[in-house]
Scaffold this motif. Structure first.
Motif, PDB file in Angstrom:
ATOM      1  N   ALA A  41     -29.188  21.550  30.369  1.00  0.00           N
ATOM      2  CA  ALA A  41     -28.038  21.264  29.504  1.00  0.00           C
ATOM      3  C   ALA A  41     -26.772  21.893  30.069  1.00  0.00           C
ATOM      4  CB  ALA A  41     -28.312  21.773  28.085  1.00  0.00           C
ATOM      5  N   SER A  42     -26.872  23.110  30.579  1.00  0.00           N
ATOM      6  CA  SER A  42     -25.716  23.772  31.180  1.00  0.00           C
ATOM      7  C   SER A  42     -25.238  23.010  32.410  1.00  0.00           C
ATOM      8  CB  SER A  42     -26.062  25.211  31.572  1.00  0.00           C
ATOM      9  OG  SER A  42     -26.410  25.951  30.432  1.00  0.00           O
ATOM     10  N   PHE A  43     -26.171  22.507  33.191  1.00  0.00           N
ATOM     11  CA  PHE A  43     -25.815  21.760  34.404  1.00  0.00           C
ATOM     12  C   PHE A  43     -25.131  20.444  34.054  1.00  0.00           C
ATOM     13  CE2 PHE A  43     -26.902  19.074  38.132  1.00  0.00           C
ATOM     14  CZ  PHE A  43     -26.186  19.795  39.081  1.00  0.00           C
ATOM     15  N   THR A  44     -25.509  19.834  32.930  1.00  0.00           N
ATOM     16  CA  THR A  44     -24.854  18.574  32.544  1.00  0.00           C
ATOM     17  C   THR A  44     -23.368  18.787  32.277  1.00  0.00           C
ATOM     18  OG1 THR A  44     -25.317  18.767  30.160  1.00  0.00           O
ATOM     19  CG2 THR A  44     -26.968  17.605  31.532  1.00  0.00           C
ATOM     20  N   ASP A  45     -22.995  20.007  31.917  1.00  0.00           N
ATOM     21  CA  ASP A  45     -21.574  20.306  31.714  1.00  0.00           C
ATOM     22  C   ASP A  45     -20.809  20.129  33.025  1.00  0.00           C
ATOM     23  OD1 ASP A  45     -19.157  21.160  30.564  1.00  0.00           O
ATOM     24  OD2 ASP A  45     -19.569  23.233  31.152  1.00  0.00           O
ATOM     25  N   PHE A  46     -21.390  20.627  34.111  1.00  0.00           N
ATOM     26  CA  PHE A  46     -20.766  20.464  35.423  1.00  0.00           C
ATOM     27  C   PHE A  46     -20.737  18.981  35.816  1.00  0.00           C
ATOM     28  CE2 PHE A  46     -21.659  19.805  39.953  1.00  0.00           C
ATOM     29  CZ  PHE A  46     -20.465  20.260  40.494  1.00  0.00           C
ATOM     30  N   ILE A  47     -21.857  18.289  35.602  1.00  0.00           N
ATOM     31  CA  ILE A  47     -21.979  16.892  36.026  1.00  0.00           C
ATOM     32  C   ILE A  47     -20.994  15.989  35.289  1.00  0.00           C
ATOM     33  CG2 ILE A  47     -23.538  14.890  36.038  1.00  0.00           C
ATOM     34  CD1 ILE A  47     -24.216  16.922  38.162  1.00  0.00           C
ATOM     35  N   ASP A  48     -20.929  16.104  33.949  1.00  0.00           N
ATOM     36  CA  ASP A  48     -20.042  15.190  33.221  1.00  0.00           C
ATOM     37  C   ASP A  48     -18.580  15.436  33.578  1.00  0.00           C
ATOM     38  OD1 ASP A  48     -19.409  17.423  31.641  1.00  0.00           O
ATOM     39  OD2 ASP A  48     -20.404  16.661  29.867  1.00  0.00           O
ATOM     40  N   GLY A  49     -18.212  16.711  33.777  1.00  0.00           N
ATOM     41  CA  GLY A  49     -16.841  17.009  34.176  1.00  0.00           C
ATOM     42  C   GLY A  49     -16.517  16.478  35.563  1.00  0.00           C
ATOM     43  N   TYR A  50     -17.462  16.637  36.479  1.00  0.00           N
ATOM     44  CA  TYR A  50     -17.270  16.151  37.849  1.00  0.00           C
ATOM     45  C   TYR A  50     -17.087  14.632  37.861  1.00  0.00           C
ATOM     46  CZ  TYR A  50     -18.328  14.896  42.663  1.00  0.00           C
ATOM     47  OH  TYR A  50     -18.284  14.361  43.921  1.00  0.00           O
ATOM     48  N   ILE A  51     -17.962  13.925  37.169  1.00  0.00           N
ATOM     49  CA  ILE A  51     -17.886  12.457  37.132  1.00  0.00           C
ATOM     50  C   ILE A  51     -16.591  12.010  36.466  1.00  0.00           C
ATOM     51  CG2 ILE A  51     -18.929  10.366  36.158  1.00  0.00           C
ATOM     52  CD1 ILE A  51     -21.672  11.779  36.478  1.00  0.00           C
ATOM     53  N   ALA A  52     -16.229  12.665  35.362  1.00  0.00           N
ATOM     54  CA  ALA A  52     -15.010  12.269  34.642  1.00  0.00           C
ATOM     55  C   ALA A  52     -13.771  12.431  35.513  1.00  0.00           C
ATOM     56  CB  ALA A  52     -14.877  13.080  33.356  1.00  0.00           C
ATOM     57  N   ARG A  53     -13.691  13.544  36.238  1.00  0.00           N
ATOM     58  CA  ARG A  53     -12.517  13.767  37.092  1.00  0.00           C
ATOM     59  C   ARG A  53     -12.535  12.867  38.322  1.00  0.00           C
ATOM     60  NH1 ARG A  53     -13.744  18.791  35.190  1.00  0.00           N
ATOM     61  NH2 ARG A  53     -15.048  19.290  36.988  1.00  0.00           N
ATOM     62  N   LYS A  54     -13.679  12.761  38.978  1.00  0.00           N
ATOM     63  CA  LYS A  54     -13.762  11.990  40.229  1.00  0.00           C
ATOM     64  C   LYS A  54     -13.461  10.511  40.006  1.00  0.00           C
ATOM     65  CE  LYS A  54     -16.512  10.866  44.218  1.00  0.00           C
ATOM     66  NZ  LYS A  54     -17.657  11.126  45.029  1.00  0.00           N
ATOM     67  N   TYR A  55     -13.966   9.957  38.933  1.00  0.00           N
ATOM     68  CA  TYR A  55     -13.817   8.520  38.680  1.00  0.00           C
ATOM     69  C   TYR A  55     -12.756   8.208  37.620  1.00  0.00           C
ATOM     70  CZ  TYR A  55     -17.957   8.248  41.554  1.00  0.00           C
ATOM     71  OH  TYR A  55     -18.844   8.373  42.596  1.00  0.00           O
ATOM     72  N   HIS A  56     -11.942   9.209  37.296  1.00  0.00           N
ATOM     73  CA  HIS A  56     -10.843   9.026  36.340  1.00  0.00           C
ATOM     74  C   HIS A  56     -11.348   8.464  35.004  1.00  0.00           C
ATOM     75  CE1 HIS A  56      -8.238   9.904  39.700  1.00  0.00           C
ATOM     76  NE2 HIS A  56      -8.860   8.979  40.399  1.00  0.00           N
ATOM     77  N   LEU A  57     -12.394   9.106  34.493  1.00  0.00           N
ATOM     78  CA  LEU A  57     -13.002   8.691  33.234  1.00  0.00           C
ATOM     79  C   LEU A  57     -12.749   9.704  32.123  1.00  0.00           C
ATOM     80  CD1 LEU A  57     -16.425   7.412  34.666  1.00  0.00           C
ATOM     81  CD2 LEU A  57     -14.471   6.020  33.917  1.00  0.00           C
ATOM     82  N   VAL A  58     -11.686  10.480  32.258  1.00  0.00           N
ATOM     83  CA  VAL A  58     -11.347  11.478  31.242  1.00  0.00           C
ATOM     84  C   VAL A  58     -10.858  10.748  29.992  1.00  0.00           C
ATOM     85  CG1 VAL A  58      -9.830  13.411  30.683  1.00  0.00           C
ATOM     86  CG2 VAL A  58     -10.782  13.194  32.996  1.00  0.00           C
ATOM     87  N   THR A  59     -11.442  11.103  28.846  1.00  0.00           N
ATOM     88  CA  THR A  59     -11.061  10.478  27.572  1.00  0.00           C
ATOM     89  C   THR A  59     -10.733  11.555  26.551  1.00  0.00           C
ATOM     90  OG1 THR A  59     -13.318  10.473  26.695  1.00  0.00           O
ATOM     91  CG2 THR A  59     -12.645   8.533  27.996  1.00  0.00           C
ATOM     92  N   ASN A  60     -10.059  11.161  25.484  1.00  0.00           N
ATOM     93  CA  ASN A  60      -9.790  12.111  24.402  1.00  0.00           C
ATOM     94  C   ASN A  60     -11.094  12.578  23.770  1.00  0.00           C
ATOM     95  OD1 ASN A  60      -7.020  12.171  24.684  1.00  0.00           O
ATOM     96  ND2 ASN A  60      -6.702  10.437  23.314  1.00  0.00           N
ATOM     97  N   PHE A  61     -12.052  11.663  23.635  1.00  0.00           N
ATOM     98  CA  PHE A  61     -13.355  12.060  23.094  1.00  0.00           C
ATOM     99  C   PHE A  61     -13.985  13.131  23.982  1.00  0.00           C
ATOM    100  CE2 PHE A  61     -17.979  11.794  23.025  1.00  0.00           C
ATOM    101  CZ  PHE A  61     -18.228  11.995  21.676  1.00  0.00           C
ATOM    102  N   GLY A  62     -13.952  12.925  25.284  1.00  0.00           N
ATOM    103  CA  GLY A  62     -14.520  13.887  26.217  1.00  0.00           C
ATOM    104  C   GLY A  62     -13.820  15.227  26.163  1.00  0.00           C
TER     105      GLY A  62
END
Length: 179
Positions: A41-62
């Protein structure tokens, strides 16, 4: 809903699983399974942030859900440590209080149009808390590990206070009435 947000939601759903394996007595290898769930679960924090920034998928929900999921996961573990008498309640109160203070401070900053980046002290604090949590979840009853648990508990506590003071000092103008 994009992939990073789905990963964040997955992290929230992992919390009850973590709690079951950590708190329900007599589950074979319960602590080890709980530790694996917590680490994943802790590692998913790194993964979701990495994917959101790399692919410009940052959302208000996120932006809302990601830090909330992190706080829920860590707070769940910390509260379990009190219930299992692994850490004194006052230490957990200090750690959780810091999170409430910083969250409130970020709200005020956001209302003023100020974005506050995480500091190195905050990153050190998070790392020490994660290591402390993993050690306490596994809870090996050997003198070396008992000392290591104690060292990381007080290191996490110290870094929690230092990062709070640093955060508030560096951003003290956010609370200024003269805006």
């Amino acid at each position: 809903m994009n992939l990073p947000n789905k990963i964040t939601i997955l992290r929230v759903f992992m919390i009850p699983l973590f709690l079951i394996f950590f708190l329900v007595p007599n589950i074979p290898y319960g602590n080890l399974i709980a530790a694996i769930i917590f680490i994943t679960a802790s590692f998913t924090d790194f993964i979701d942030g990495y994917i959101a920034r790399k692919y410009h998928l940052v959302t208000n929900f996120g932006k809302f859900a990601d830090p909330l999921a992190d706080k829920l996961l860590v707070s769940a573990a910390l509260i379990c440590f009190v219930q299992l008498q692994l850490v004194p309640a006052w230490i957990i109160i200090v750690i959780i209080s810091r999170e409430f203070i910083i969250s409130g401070f970020r709200l005020v900053a956001s209302d003023n149009g100020v974005v506050i980046a995480a500091s190195y002290w905050g990153k050190f604090k998070t790392t020490s808390q994660m290591i402390m949590c993993i050690l306490l979840i596994i809870n090996l009853d050997y003198p070396f590990f008992n000392v290591l648990e104690l060292v990381f508990t007080y290191l996490a506590l110290a870094l929690t206070v230092i990062s709070l003071v640093d955060y508030l000092y560096k951003n003290r103008t956010v609370l200024s009435e003269n805006k």
